[in-house]
Design an enzyme around this catalytic site. Structure first.
Site, mmCIF file in Angstrom:
data_model
loop_
_atom_site.group_PDB
_atom_site.id
_atom_site.type_symbol
_atom_site.label_atom_id
_atom_site.label_comp_id
_atom_site.label_asym_id
_atom_site.label_seq_id
_atom_site.Cartn_x
_atom_site.Cartn_y
_atom_site.Cartn_z
ATOM 1 N N ASP A 200 47.383 7.180 37.818
ATOM 2 C CA ASP A 200 47.035 8.188 36.806
ATOM 3 C C ASP A 200 47.109 7.637 35.386
ATOM 4 O O ASP A 200 46.773 8.332 34.436
ATOM 5 C CB ASP A 200 47.986 9.395 36.956
ATOM 6 C CG ASP A 200 47.626 10.556 36.037
ATOM 7 O OD1 ASP A 200 46.433 10.901 35.963
ATOM 8 O OD2 ASP A 200 48.532 11.108 35.380
ATOM 9 N N SER A 224 45.207 16.083 32.846
ATOM 10 C CA SER A 224 44.660 15.933 34.195
ATOM 11 C C SER A 224 44.587 17.304 34.864
ATOM 12 O O SER A 224 45.525 18.100 34.774
ATOM 13 C CB SER A 224 45.541 15.004 35.028
ATOM 14 O OG SER A 224 45.634 13.727 34.443
ATOM 15 N N GLN A 274 39.380 11.694 39.752
ATOM 16 C CA GLN A 274 40.145 12.625 38.923
ATOM 17 C C GLN A 274 39.207 13.352 37.975
ATOM 18 O O GLN A 274 38.262 12.752 37.447
ATOM 19 C CB GLN A 274 41.209 11.885 38.109
ATOM 20 C CG GLN A 274 42.104 12.806 37.282
ATOM 21 C CD GLN A 274 43.100 12.034 36.438
ATOM 22 O OE1 GLN A 274 42.819 11.686 35.303
ATOM 23 N NE2 GLN A 274 44.268 11.752 37.000
#
Length: 282
Positions: A200, A224, A274
């Site tokens: 991430d 996110s 993502q």
């Protein structure tokens, strides 16, 4: 790296219930990779050792508070002959902040192919992220200087870095080498959890590159929204991994990003996707 291992070592407080804390590193909210890694640890504690995670899908629901513990509740959805499924909910102050579905599988042989590893400079020839910050900070305003001194527990080496405070528009693609800063135990699950933590770190930034904006700008709001990951082959997170990232689309105040992760032998070991919130305020 010991701090990351400590963060990922959850406390079991009841059957299927685990408690975790966040590092005191000055962040205003919990880093997304942290809750992904911790939720994966919680799920793994309920699965036999002969099964490894092959996919995970998570949604970020609320910003996590770094000042209070996080409770992870594991739901044992299914235990099959080959696959095991778990669902984890991360809770703070009685509200879900993150949910993660994980599928585990026994080791099996079968068909095998992959995209070839792209060309990239050797990691030893690149500056790490802290060195880049210090180099760029020479022309930053004083109020941003402290950010350059921030240390991280992983070794990240961007291939084509942008100035974190004054980025120029570029293609929606980036590469970086990454690994844990110290050696890890041999348990493959630890390496999966650490890679989930790392995955991430820079992915959402890919969608901002064509627009010449940075998360350090006060008018940029980013977070996110979801994160998915697939593990294809065994690897070590304490050895160099190339993270190839692109962003095919940004629209509706959201940016969509993809990533392929290779080891130095050229094997594709994991893939990620993502979508993140990206709002530029006046």
């Amino acid at each position: 790296m010991n701090e990351i291992i400590k963060i990922l070592d959850l406390e079991e407080i009841e059957l299927n219930h685990y408690r975790a804390t966040s590092p005191n590193d000055g962040w205003q909210r919990v880093y997304g990779g942290q809750v992904i890694g911790q939720a994966l640890v919680a799920a793994s504690r309920t699965v036999p050792a002969d099964r490894q995670v092959h996919s995970l899908h998570g949604y970020f629901l609320r910003a996590g508070d770094t000042e209070i513990p996080i409770l992870y509740k594991v739901d044992r959805i299914r235990d099959g002959k080959s696959f095991t499924t778990r669902r984890v909910v991360a809770v703070q102050r009685g509200h879900a902040i993150f949910t993660l579905s994980i599928s585990f599988q026994i080791e099996e042989s079968g068909l095998s192919h992959q995209f070839p590893m792209p060309e990239a400079p050797r990691p030893e020839s690149l500056l790490d992220e802290r060195e880049l910050r210090l180099e760029q900070a020479a022309h930053w305003a004083p109020e941003y200087q402290a950010h350059a001194e921030t240390t991280i527990a992983v070794d990240l080496r961007p291939v084509a870095p942008q100035d974190m405070l004054d980025p120029k528009p570029a293609e929606p693609r980036q590469q970086c080498w990454m690994r844990s800063a110290d050696a890890l135990p041999d348990d493959p699950r630890i390496h999966q959890c650490v890679l989930a933590y790392l995955s991430d770190w820079s992915l959402l930034d890919t969608a901002t590159r064509p627009h010449g904006i940075s998360f350090m700008q006060p008018n940029l709001q980013s977070a996110s929204l979801d994160h998915a990951m697939w593990f294809h082959r065994r690897f070590r997170a304490d050895e160099w991994l190339l993270y190839e990232q692109d962003s095919p689309n940004a629209s509706g105040a959201r940016g969509f990003n993809r990533g392929l992760i290779y080891n130095q032998a050229g094997l594709l070991v994991a893939s990620t996707t993502q979508e993140g919130l990206i709002r530029v305020h006046p």
